[in-house]
Design a protein around this motif. Structure first.
Motif, PDB file in Angstrom:
ATOM      1  N   GLY A 148      28.027  33.056  23.925  1.00  0.00           N
ATOM      2  CA  GLY A 148      28.019  34.414  24.478  1.00  0.00           C
ATOM      3  C   GLY A 148      28.142  34.483  25.989  1.00  0.00           C
ATOM      4  N   CYS A 149      28.404  33.352  26.645  1.00  0.00           N
ATOM      5  CA  CYS A 149      28.422  33.376  28.118  1.00  0.00           C
ATOM      6  C   CYS A 149      29.715  33.978  28.662  1.00  0.00           C
ATOM      7  N   GLY A 150      30.770  33.968  27.853  1.00  0.00           N
ATOM      8  CA  GLY A 150      32.036  34.541  28.306  1.00  0.00           C
ATOM      9  C   GLY A 150      33.214  33.582  28.202  1.00  0.00           C
ATOM     10  N   LYS A 151      33.063  32.530  27.399  1.00  0.00           N
ATOM     11  CA  LYS A 151      34.131  31.524  27.266  1.00  0.00           C
ATOM     12  C   LYS A 151      35.410  32.129  26.692  1.00  0.00           C
ATOM     13  N   SER A 152      35.258  32.861  25.583  1.00  0.00           N
ATOM     14  CA  SER A 152      36.455  33.434  24.956  1.00  0.00           C
ATOM     15  C   SER A 152      37.081  34.499  25.859  1.00  0.00           C
ATOM     16  N   THR A 153      36.228  35.216  26.578  1.00  0.00           N
ATOM     17  CA  THR A 153      36.753  36.203  27.525  1.00  0.00           C
ATOM     18  C   THR A 153      37.583  35.504  28.606  1.00  0.00           C
ATOM     19  N   LEU A 154      37.054  34.396  29.107  1.00  0.00           N
ATOM     20  CA  LEU A 154      37.797  33.619  30.105  1.00  0.00           C
ATOM     21  C   LEU A 154      39.150  33.181  29.538  1.00  0.00           C
ATOM     22  N   MET A 155      39.136  32.692  28.281  1.00  0.00           N
ATOM     23  CA  MET A 155      40.377  32.246  27.657  1.00  0.00           C
ATOM     24  C   MET A 155      41.369  33.394  27.533  1.00  0.00           C
ATOM     25  N   LYS A 156      40.869  34.581  27.159  1.00  0.00           N
ATOM     26  CA  LYS A 156      41.752  35.749  27.019  1.00  0.00           C
ATOM     27  C   LYS A 156      42.341  36.152  28.367  1.00  0.00           C
ATOM     28  N   LEU A 157      41.566  35.972  29.426  1.00  0.00           N
ATOM     29  CA  LEU A 157      42.097  36.260  30.768  1.00  0.00           C
ATOM     30  C   LEU A 157      43.201  35.254  31.112  1.00  0.00           C
ATOM     31  N   LEU A 158      42.987  33.982  30.751  1.00  0.00           N
ATOM     32  CA  LEU A 158      44.000  32.956  31.040  1.00  0.00           C
ATOM     33  C   LEU A 158      45.272  33.220  30.249  1.00  0.00           C
ATOM     34  N   ALA A 159      45.088  33.706  29.006  1.00  0.00           N
ATOM     35  CA  ALA A 159      46.235  33.910  28.122  1.00  0.00           C
ATOM     36  C   ALA A 159      46.962  35.223  28.399  1.00  0.00           C
ATOM     37  N   GLY A 160      46.358  36.088  29.218  1.00  0.00           N
ATOM     38  CA  GLY A 160      46.999  37.373  29.500  1.00  0.00           C
ATOM     39  C   GLY A 160      46.712  38.430  28.453  1.00  0.00           C
ATOM     40  N   PHE A 161      45.726  38.169  27.575  1.00  0.00           N
ATOM     41  CA  PHE A 161      45.338  39.182  26.574  1.00  0.00           C
ATOM     42  C   PHE A 161      44.390  40.213  27.184  1.00  0.00           C
ATOM     43  N   GLU A 162      43.675  39.793  28.233  1.00  0.00           N
ATOM     44  CA  GLU A 162      42.777  40.705  28.961  1.00  0.00           C
ATOM     45  C   GLU A 162      43.161  40.649  30.438  1.00  0.00           C
ATOM     46  N   HIS A 163      42.859  41.737  31.151  1.00  0.00           N
ATOM     47  CA  HIS A 163      43.139  41.766  32.583  1.00  0.00           C
ATOM     48  C   HIS A 163      41.840  41.667  33.368  1.00  0.00           C
ATOM     49  N   PRO A 164      41.805  40.894  34.447  1.00  0.00           N
ATOM     50  CA  PRO A 164      40.592  40.785  35.248  1.00  0.00           C
ATOM     51  C   PRO A 164      40.364  42.056  36.067  1.00  0.00           C
ATOM     52  N   ASP A 165      39.086  42.312  36.412  1.00  0.00           N
ATOM     53  CA  ASP A 165      38.779  43.407  37.337  1.00  0.00           C
ATOM     54  C   ASP A 165      39.200  43.020  38.746  1.00  0.00           C
ATOM     55  N   SER A 166      38.986  41.752  39.061  1.00  0.00           N
ATOM     56  CA  SER A 166      39.458  41.241  40.355  1.00  0.00           C
ATOM     57  C   SER A 166      39.709  39.754  40.214  1.00  0.00           C
ATOM     58  N   GLY A 167      40.348  39.180  41.214  1.00  0.00           N
ATOM     59  CA  GLY A 167      40.751  37.787  41.106  1.00  0.00           C
ATOM     60  C   GLY A 167      42.040  37.678  40.303  1.00  0.00           C
ATOM     61  N   ALA A 168      42.501  36.449  40.093  1.00  0.00           N
ATOM     62  CA  ALA A 168      43.786  36.283  39.431  1.00  0.00           C
ATOM     63  C   ALA A 168      43.908  34.923  38.770  1.00  0.00           C
ATOM     64  N   VAL A 169      44.806  34.864  37.797  1.00  0.00           N
ATOM     65  CA  VAL A 169      45.214  33.603  37.186  1.00  0.00           C
ATOM     66  C   VAL A 169      46.705  33.449  37.462  1.00  0.00           C
ATOM     67  N   ALA A 170      47.092  32.274  37.944  1.00  0.00           N
ATOM     68  CA  ALA A 170      48.522  32.019  38.132  1.00  0.00           C
ATOM     69  C   ALA A 170      48.914  30.766  37.359  1.00  0.00           C
ATOM     70  N   ILE A 171      50.074  30.820  36.739  1.00  0.00           N
ATOM     71  CA  ILE A 171      50.644  29.643  36.078  1.00  0.00           C
ATOM     72  C   ILE A 171      51.919  29.289  36.826  1.00  0.00           C
ATOM     73  N   ASP A 172      51.992  28.063  37.310  1.00  0.00           N
ATOM     74  CA  ASP A 172      53.116  27.643  38.156  1.00  0.00           C
ATOM     75  C   ASP A 172      53.315  28.599  39.322  1.00  0.00           C
ATOM     76  N   GLY A 173      52.207  29.112  39.852  1.00  0.00           N
ATOM     77  CA  GLY A 173      52.288  29.991  41.013  1.00  0.00           C
ATOM     78  C   GLY A 173      52.620  31.438  40.689  1.00  0.00           C
TER      79      GLY A 173
END
Ligand SMILES: Nc1ncnc2c1ncn2[C@@H]1O[C@H](COP(=O)(O)OP(=O)(O)O)[C@@H](O)[C@H]1O
Ligand SMILES: [Mg+2]
Length: 242
Positions: free
Chosen positions: A40-65
């Motif tokens: 329940g700490c937020g692992k799956s949420t983190l994964m969804k942010l990495l996969a582009g299924f969820e959008h972050p409130d702030s910050g960013a994920v980049a793949i190959d820049g």
């Protein structure tokens, strides 16, 4: 070297529930990073942010820049819950995600990856004819068939019995030796993380942030029973509050 996956100051709140509280992590091309953290700490949420299924409130994920704004065929998710289509055969499931018009080419690719994961001879079988471990193989084959740069795995082996899980981990290592994907694996199994990963990232309870990072330099095949790895396991469990 430029990061394959670059996570910067990532934050996510659901309504008033803060879940991801500032994650920074750079993953190198071909690297295997395991992420462990309390339930329940937020692992799956983190994964969804990495996969582009969820959008972050702030910050960013980049793949190959390039900032991730939506799901991409470059980063495939393999989740705990199966997503194999029951009405399609193994071959049809593997062909499903492939682009292009030439069915013969798609079929050859599908059959190649069925063989890679040890499902040769089951191309025409339907999911209900397969065991849990075989279904997991179909999922992994389907992910590999699209030749993604990145495999995002969210507790992929947790529903399997111990023996099948062990086999699947070895299969995964064998495949990765041949096809150098960059992997992020979420797991609650510290030994699984130490068996597979180049680095183990330990997350705090929700709202989650990185508590510590362990580099695992031991060559494969590893013996998790080896003293250095047992010591690391104890240190990780301590970080997890156990
Ligand atoms: N779409 C959502 N809407 C509201 N809350 C959510 C949503 N997804 C996850 N959560 C909440 O976020 C927290 C972390 O969930 P999750 O990322 O699934 O944890 P983990 O995978 O580490 O077990 C939980 O409290 C969960 O209830
Ligand atoms: Mg989860």
């Amino acid at each position: 070297m430029d990061a394959k996956i670059d996570i910067r100051a990532l934050r996510k709140t659901f309504k008033s529930l803060p879940v991801v509280d500032g994650i920074d992590l750079a993953v190198a091309p071909g690297e295997f990073v395991a992420i462990v953290g309390p339930s329940g700490c937020g692992k799956s949420t983190l994964m969804k942010l990495l996969a582009g299924f969820e959008h972050p409130d702030s910050g960013a994920v980049a793949i190959d820049g390039v900032p991730v704004t939506r799901p991409s065929p470059n980063a495939i998710v393999i989740s705990q819950h199966g997503s194999v289509f029951p009405w399609l055969t193994v071959r049809e499931n593997l062909m499903f995600g492939l682009s292009g018009k030439d069915d013969a080419v798609k079929r050859a690719t599908a059959d190649h990856y069925a063989e890679v994961v040890g499902l040769k001879g089951f191309e025409k079988a339907h999911p209900h004819e397969l065991s849990g471990g075989m279904l997991k193989r179909v999922e992994i084959a389907r992910a590999l068939a699209v030749k993604p740069d990145i495999l995002l795995m969210d507790e992929p082996f947790s529903a399997l019995d111990a023996l099948t899980g062990l086999k699947m981990r070895n299969e995964l290592l064998r495949i990765l030796r041949e096809e150098r994907h960059t992997v992020i694996l979420i797991t609650h199994d510290v030994e699984e993380a130490l068996y597979l990963a180049d680095r183990v990232v330990v997350l705090s309870p929700r709202p989650t942030t990185i508590r510590s990072v362990f580099a695992v330099a031991q060559p494969h095949p590893r013996k998790v029973s080896e003293p250095a790895l047992q010591e690391m396991k104890d240190a990780i469990l301590t970080q997890l509050g156990l």
